[in-house]
Design an enzyme around this catalytic site. Structure first.
Site, PDB file in Angstrom:
ATOM      1  N   LYS A   1      -1.733 -54.303 -31.887  1.00  0.00           N
ATOM      2  CA  LYS A   1      -0.476 -54.418 -31.132  1.00  0.00           C
ATOM      3  C   LYS A   1       0.049 -55.840 -31.150  1.00  0.00           C
ATOM      4  O   LYS A   1       1.242 -56.076 -31.043  1.00  0.00           O
ATOM      5  CB  LYS A   1      -0.706 -54.057 -29.653  1.00  0.00           C
ATOM      6  CG  LYS A   1      -1.096 -52.643 -29.386  1.00  0.00           C
ATOM      7  CD  LYS A   1      -1.241 -52.452 -27.869  1.00  0.00           C
ATOM      8  CE  LYS A   1      -2.117 -51.273 -27.545  1.00  0.00           C
ATOM      9  NZ  LYS A   1      -3.315 -51.607 -26.779  1.00  0.00           N
TER      10      LYS A   1
ATOM     11  N   LYS B   1      -7.351 -55.882 -38.870  1.00  0.00           N
ATOM     12  CA  LYS B   1      -7.131 -54.539 -38.316  1.00  0.00           C
ATOM     13  C   LYS B   1      -5.694 -54.414 -37.796  1.00  0.00           C
ATOM     14  O   LYS B   1      -5.078 -55.407 -37.399  1.00  0.00           O
ATOM     15  CB  LYS B   1      -8.164 -54.219 -37.228  1.00  0.00           C
ATOM     16  CG  LYS B   1      -7.912 -54.845 -35.884  1.00  0.00           C
ATOM     17  CD  LYS B   1      -8.734 -54.168 -34.783  1.00  0.00           C
ATOM     18  CE  LYS B   1      -8.252 -54.707 -33.445  1.00  0.00           C
ATOM     19  NZ  LYS B   1      -8.377 -53.849 -32.323  1.00  0.00           N
TER      20      LYS B   1
ATOM     21  N   LYS C   1     -10.007 -63.243 -30.113  1.00  0.00           N
ATOM     22  CA  LYS C   1      -8.827 -63.264 -29.242  1.00  0.00           C
ATOM     23  C   LYS C   1      -8.576 -64.645 -28.658  1.00  0.00           C
ATOM     24  O   LYS C   1      -7.429 -65.043 -28.464  1.00  0.00           O
ATOM     25  CB  LYS C   1      -8.956 -62.222 -28.131  1.00  0.00           C
ATOM     26  CG  LYS C   1      -8.825 -60.810 -28.668  1.00  0.00           C
ATOM     27  CD  LYS C   1      -8.419 -59.806 -27.616  1.00  0.00           C
ATOM     28  CE  LYS C   1      -8.065 -58.482 -28.299  1.00  0.00           C
ATOM     29  NZ  LYS C   1      -7.639 -57.439 -27.419  1.00  0.00           N
TER      30      LYS C   1
HETATM   31  N1  AQP Z   1      -6.808 -50.774 -35.950  1.00  0.00           N
HETATM   32  C1  AQP Z   1      -7.529 -49.890 -35.268  1.00  0.00           C
HETATM   33  N2  AQP Z   1      -8.188 -48.896 -35.898  1.00  0.00           N
HETATM   34  C2  AQP Z   1      -8.917 -47.977 -35.201  1.00  0.00           C
HETATM   35  N3  AQP Z   1      -9.045 -48.004 -33.841  1.00  0.00           N
HETATM   36  C3  AQP Z   1      -8.399 -48.989 -33.179  1.00  0.00           C
HETATM   37  N4  AQP Z   1      -8.302 -49.290 -31.867  1.00  0.00           N
HETATM   38  C4  AQP Z   1      -7.524 -50.379 -31.695  1.00  0.00           C
HETATM   39  N5  AQP Z   1      -7.096 -50.819 -32.894  1.00  0.00           N
HETATM   40  C5  AQP Z   1      -7.615 -49.965 -33.833  1.00  0.00           C
HETATM   41  C6  AQP Z   1      -8.951 -48.518 -30.821  1.00  0.00           C
HETATM   42  O1  AQP Z   1      -7.962 -48.150 -29.886  1.00  0.00           O
HETATM   43  C7  AQP Z   1      -8.566 -48.081 -28.592  1.00  0.00           C
HETATM   44  C8  AQP Z   1      -7.731 -48.816 -27.596  1.00  0.00           C
HETATM   45  O2  AQP Z   1      -7.574 -50.158 -27.965  1.00  0.00           O
HETATM   46  P1  AQP Z   1      -7.055 -51.204 -26.886  1.00  0.00           P
HETATM   47  O3  AQP Z   1      -5.596 -51.128 -26.758  1.00  0.00           O
HETATM   48  O4  AQP Z   1      -7.789 -51.028 -25.636  1.00  0.00           O
HETATM   49  O5  AQP Z   1      -7.513 -52.567 -27.414  1.00  0.00           O
HETATM   50  P2  AQP Z   1      -7.396 -53.309 -28.724  1.00  0.00           P
HETATM   51  O6  AQP Z   1      -8.539 -52.952 -29.596  1.00  0.00           O
HETATM   52  O7  AQP Z   1      -7.338 -54.700 -28.309  1.00  0.00           O
HETATM   53  O8  AQP Z   1      -6.012 -52.814 -29.389  1.00  0.00           O
HETATM   54  P3  AQP Z   1      -5.141 -53.731 -30.277  1.00  0.00           P
HETATM   55  O9  AQP Z   1      -4.058 -52.969 -30.900  1.00  0.00           O
HETATM   56  O10 AQP Z   1      -5.982 -54.511 -31.217  1.00  0.00           O
HETATM   57  O11 AQP Z   1      -4.468 -54.650 -29.202  1.00  0.00           O
HETATM   58  P4  AQP Z   1      -4.358 -56.207 -29.225  1.00  0.00           P
HETATM   59  O12 AQP Z   1      -3.528 -56.537 -30.404  1.00  0.00           O
HETATM   60  O13 AQP Z   1      -3.669 -56.505 -27.925  1.00  0.00           O
HETATM   61  O14 AQP Z   1      -5.727 -56.737 -29.319  1.00  0.00           O
HETATM   62  C9  AQP Z   1      -9.975 -48.655 -28.715  1.00  0.00           C
HETATM   63  O15 AQP Z   1     -10.909 -47.581 -28.764  1.00  0.00           O
HETATM   64  C10 AQP Z   1      -9.948 -49.360 -30.043  1.00  0.00           C
HETATM   65  O16 AQP Z   1     -11.216 -49.329 -30.682  1.00  0.00           O
END
Ligand code: AQP
Length: 353
Positions: free
Chosen positions: A215, A212, A128
Site C-alpha cells: 500500500k 512486494k 519499515k
Molecule cells: N504483497 C503481498 N502479497 C501477499 N500477501 C500480502 N499481504 C500484504 N502484502 C502482501 C498480506 O496482507 C495481510 C494484511 O496486510 P497489512 O495491511 O496488515 O500489512 P502490510 O503487510 O503492511 O500491507 P502492505 O500493503 O505492505 O502495507 P504497507 O505498505 O503499509 O506496509 C497480511 O496477511 C499480509 O501478509
C-alpha cells in the site's frame, strides 16, 4: 523465568479450532492483500470448521502517522472491502481492534514477556523504519507484540496470512511458549499455526519483481487496488515490467524471472489453479498474449468486488452497526481469556470495562 523460548509440542491440538487474522486500515486493499490474505479468510470462513474472527487492526495502523479523518474513513472502507470480498458478518466476527480493549490489555502483558533481542531480529521493523530508525515510533517497534496479543486474546489456533508475516507468527509462538513456561500453565496459550497457502502468498510489485506489492509504494502503477476500475487494471497489467522471453514450459524456467513468476502466480491465484497448470497452458506464449488474458481474468474477478464495496459504503451507519456488533461478540470471547491471564500473572481481576 526463562529468557529463551523453548518451543513445546503444538498446543493447537489442545484448543478448539479458532481462526483469527487482521488487516491494517491504511489505505486501499490491493491485490497482494486480497490473494495473500483476504481470499483465504473467505475460504476458511466458508469451510465452517470453527469460529472465524477478522479484524481491522487500527491500533497497528497508528504505529505510523495517520490523518485522523482519513483513518476513520479507511476503517469503514476496509470493513466494506472485507464484506465485498465475501466475508459475512453472520458467519464471521468482523470487528475493529481498538473497540475491544483486550488487545491493548494483553499487548502490555506481552510487552513484559517478549525480549528486546527477539524484536531486534524482526525484519519488517528494519524495512519499515529504514534509515530513520531512531525516529520510528515505539509502537512500530512493538508491533509484533501487539499482533501476538491480537491472536492470543482469542486463543486462536490458525492464522491465515501472507508470507511476509511468517516471522511475526514465529514470535507469537515464542511469546505463547514463554508465557506458558513463566506462569506454569503449559497449554494456556496455543501455539497458533500460520496458514500461508495458495499460488500467491507473496505478490510482488508490478514495477519491480524484487519488492512486494504494498500500500505504501509511492507508485500506484506498482499495485492493483481493489477499487481500480477495469481500465486501470488493464493498463497496470499491460505496463507491468516483464522480460522479453516467452513463457517457459515448466516452473523451473521461471526461477530466475521474478516478474514473469509474479504474473503467473497472480493468474493462478485468480483462476483458483496452480502455477504449474498456468505454465502448461501458456507454454511458449509471449507476454503480448498472456497479459491481455491476465487483464481479462483480473477484471472479471475484481470488478464485482469494487461494485459491492460501493454499495456497502453507501450506508456507513450500517457498517458502524456491524462493527459494533462484531466488537461485542469478540469481547465476549476475549474477556474471560484476559481475566484468566490476569489471574495467572497475579493481577487483580475486578475492574470496569
Ligand atoms: N504483497 C503481498 N502479497 C501477499 N500477501 C500480502 N499481504 C500484504 N502484502 C502482501 C498480506 O496482507 C495481510 C494484511 O496486510 P497489512 O495491511 O496488515 O500489512 P502490510 O503487510 O503492511 O500491507 P502492505 O500493503 O505492505 O502495507 P504497507 O505498505 O503499509 O506496509 C497480511 O496477511 C499480509 O501478509
Amino acid at each position: 523465568m526463562t529468557d529463551m523460548p523453548t518451543q513445546a509440542g503444538d498446543a493447537a491440538a489442545t484448543h478448539p479450532r479458532r481462526v483469527f487474522s487482521g488487516v491494517q486500515p491504511t489505505g486501499n486493499l490491493h491485490l497482494g492483500n486480497y490473494l495473500g490474505a483476504v481470499k483465504r479468510f473467505v475460504e476458511m470462513q466458508d469451510e465452517g470448521l470453527g469460529e472465524t474472527l477478522y479484524c481491522m487492526v487500527d491500533l497497528h495502523a497508528i504505529t505510523t502517522w495517520q490523518d485522523p479523518a482519513e483513518l476513520t474513513r479507511s476503517i469503514r472502507e476496509l470493513a466494506a472491502a472485507f464484506m465485498a470480498c465475501g466475508l459475512d458478518p453472520k458467519k464471521s466476527i468482523l470487528f475493529n481492534q481498538s473497540q475491544v480493549a483486550a488487545h491493548a490489555e494483553l499487548g502490555w502483558i506481552f510487552n513484559c514477556v517478549a525480549r528486546v533481542g527477539w524484536l531486534n531480529r524482526m525484519t519488517q521493523f528494519k524495512e519499515k523504519a529504514g534509515k530513520n530508525r531512531e525516529n520510528a515510533s515505539v509502537g512500530l517497534y512493538g508491533y509484533p507484540v501487539l499482533m501476538a496479543a491480537d491472536i492470543l486474546a482469542y486463543q486462536a489456533t490458525h492464522v491465515p496470512v501472507g508470507e511476509d508475516q511468517k516471522q511475526h507468527l514465529e514470535l507469537t509462538r515464542d511469546i505463547a511458549t514463554k508465557f506458558n513456561n513463566d506462569f506454569g500453565c503449559p497449554d494456556f496459550f496455543p501455539l497458533p499455526e500460520p496458514i500461508i497457502e495458495g499460488a500467491a502468498t507473496r505478490v510482488m510489485s508490478l514495477r519491480d519483481g524484487s519488492k512486494k506489492m504494498s500500500k505504501s509504494d509511492a507508485s500506484d502503477m506498482s499495485r492493483i487496488n481493489l477499487t481500480d476500475d477495469s481500465d486501470a487494471i488493464a493498463q497496470k497489467i499491460r505496463k507491468a515490467r516483464t522480460d522479453p522471453d516467452p513463457l517457459p514450459g515448466s516452473l523451473e524456467g521461471l526461477a530466475e524471472r521474478p516478474e514473469a513468476r509474479n504474473l503467473v502466480g497472480i493468474y493462478a491465484a485468480l483462476a483458483d489453479t496452480t502455477a504449474e497448470a498456468v505454465v502448461a497452458e501458456y507454454a511458449g506464449a509471449q507476454f503480448g498474449a498472456f497479459k491481455p488474458a491476465l487483464a481479462d481474468l483480473a477484471v472479471e474477478k475484481l470488478s464485482p468486488i469494487a461494485g459491492r464495496m460501493r454499495e456497502f459504503l453507501a450506508d456507513p451507519a450500517e457498517i458502524d452497526r456491524i462493527l459494533g456488533d462484531g466488537a461485542e461478540r469478540a469481547a465476549a470471547i476475549a474477556n474471560p481469556i484476559i481475566d484468566a491471564t490476569y489471574d495467572k500473572v497475579g493481577l487483580l481481576r475486578s475492574r470496569p470495562r
